[in-house]
Design an enzyme around this catalytic site. Structure first.
Site, PDB file in Angstrom:
ATOM      1  N   LYS A  82       0.855  -1.178   0.000  1.00 46.09           N
ATOM      2  CA  LYS A  82       0.000   0.000   0.000  1.00 46.09           C
ATOM      3  C   LYS A  82       0.892   1.229   0.000  1.00 46.09           C
ATOM      4  O   LYS A  82       2.056   1.171   0.431  1.00 46.09           O
ATOM      5  CB  LYS A  82      -0.897   0.024   1.237  1.00 46.09           C
ATOM      6  CG  LYS A  82      -2.144   0.873   1.088  1.00 46.09           C
ATOM      7  CD  LYS A  82      -3.219   0.150   0.322  1.00 46.09           C
ATOM      8  CE  LYS A  82      -4.513   0.944   0.309  1.00 46.09           C
ATOM      9  NZ  LYS A  82      -5.626   0.180  -0.306  1.00 46.09           N
ATOM     10  N   GLY A 184     -19.821   7.076  -1.185  1.00 45.28           N
ATOM     11  CA  GLY A 184     -18.816   7.398  -2.184  1.00 45.28           C
ATOM     12  C   GLY A 184     -18.891   6.453  -3.357  1.00 45.28           C
ATOM     13  O   GLY A 184     -19.953   5.915  -3.699  1.00 45.28           O
TER      14      GLY A 184
END
Length: 359
Positions: A82, A184
């Protein structure tokens, strides 16, 4: 672009954590590679205005570890990584910054593939890809998969169906009331899947535009003021679809839902929350299992993207979730523990094969 350094990541179990800074563009980023036991690390880039470097580092360490487990249970030959870019994307994001970041990724020689995450979009990945080939989540025009939230939401829906089957005996949300925290990219798609399945949806979001969108698109959705009101509402399923840490001591104490199944990463605020949920009779579908549809979608780009193939793989999240819930019952542990054990087993068994010499 400056010279960057790596930190000793042995305490967290990470293989490598790399810090970068390019002062002319304002780039400050951290890439965490938790494991490459199954293959190159894959995970998105989060662009967020963290309060401190320590907060950014904590996030990247947690998220990259989660990606290793997620990719393992998604049956991908990819490890976990990540990245975070520290800063307000509305203020500092630029072509130059993204391209500097791309060169940074390229310098890792393929150990890490990036993709979209909070604060980054398909158009950003197209820019990053001008400096590195280790990018997924690109636009269709550039041979990519486009918006990965499409299959993220599909996978969450499949995991939710499996949880419903385990809890109530039928793999459907029809007649159930589902609370979505966060409207979202993923929450919007999930809303449609649930309504199509016959569920009632109650939702909330901190963003006025998101709330306005759902009012106009799905007027049958009930909107509440905030996540605190949603958690205490009369709902059957709670779906956290925003940032992590949604399941903490305070929220779990008042949660009325019998299932938690959402898209947000790292929903458990601290170790032990999974047991509190189980003790209260709440079935938790592990976040990194059911939100893997997005990584399945972008990973498919590496071999040449085919949407139907990727959707078929994401649909199998139903079977994976079902198996984890079965194992949890058989072993007398919370589902999160059963999922961890299954992921660790695959990383150990397949990772061991790297020791076999070829030629």
């Amino acid at each position: 672009m400056g010279v960057f350094s790596s930190t000793d990541a042995t305490a967290t179990g990470h293989e490598q954590v790399v810090f970068c800074q390019d002062k002319p563009t304002g780039l400050k980023a951290i890439i965490g590679i938790y494991s490459t036991a199954l293959g190159p690390a894959l995970g998105g880039t989060r662009f967020y205005p963290y309060e401190s470097e320590e907060a950014a580092l904590h996030d990247v360490l947690e998220l990259s570890r989660g990606m290793a487990y997620k990719n393992a249970l998604a049956d991908l030959d990819l490890g976990g990584g990540k990245a975070v870019i520290w800063g307000d994307p509305e203020q500092i994001k630029s072509e130059a910054l993204l391209r500097a970041y791309g060169r940074f990724i390229q310098s890792l020689g393929g150990r890490y593939y990036t993709a979209c995450d909070v604060g980054t979009y398909v158009s950003d990945m197209d820019i990053v890809a001008r400096e590195t080939r280790y990018v997924t989540g690109r636009s269709v025009e550039h041979g990519g998969a486009g918006d990965s939230s499409v299959l993220t939401a599909w996978g969450v829906f499949q995991g939710m169906r499996a949880a419903a089957e385990h809890q109530w005996g039928s793999p459907t949300l029809a007649g159930r009331r589902v609370g979505i925290a966060g409207l979202g990219k993923v929450g919007k798609h999930l809303t449609k899947h649930l309504l199509d399945d016959g569920a009632a949806v109650v939702a909330t979001d901190v963003n006025d535009r998101a709330r306005g969108w759902v009012r106009n698109t799905y007027p049958q959705v009930d909107l509440v003021t905030d996540a605190a009101e949603l958690v205490g509402a009369d709902i059957d399923v709670y779906a956290p679809c925003a940032l992590g840490g949604a399941l903490n001591d305070e929220t779990v104490a008042v949660l009325r839902a019998k299932i938690v199944a959402g898209a947000a990463n790292n929903q458990l605020a601290h170790p032990g929350i999974e047991k509190v949920l189980a003790d209260r009779g709440v079935l938790y579908a592990p976040d990194y299992v059911i939100n893997a549809g997005g990584v399945i979608q972008v990973a498919d780009e590496i071999e040449g993207f085919n949407f139907e193939r990727a959707k078929l793989r994401a649909t199998r999240i139903f079977d994976t979730t079902r198996e984890i819930l079965r194992l949890a019952d058989a072993e007398g542990v919370p589902p999160a523990v059963a999922a961890d054990r299954l992921a660790e087993r695959r990383m150990a068994e397949i990772g061991r094969l790297r020791s076999i010499r070829l030629g």
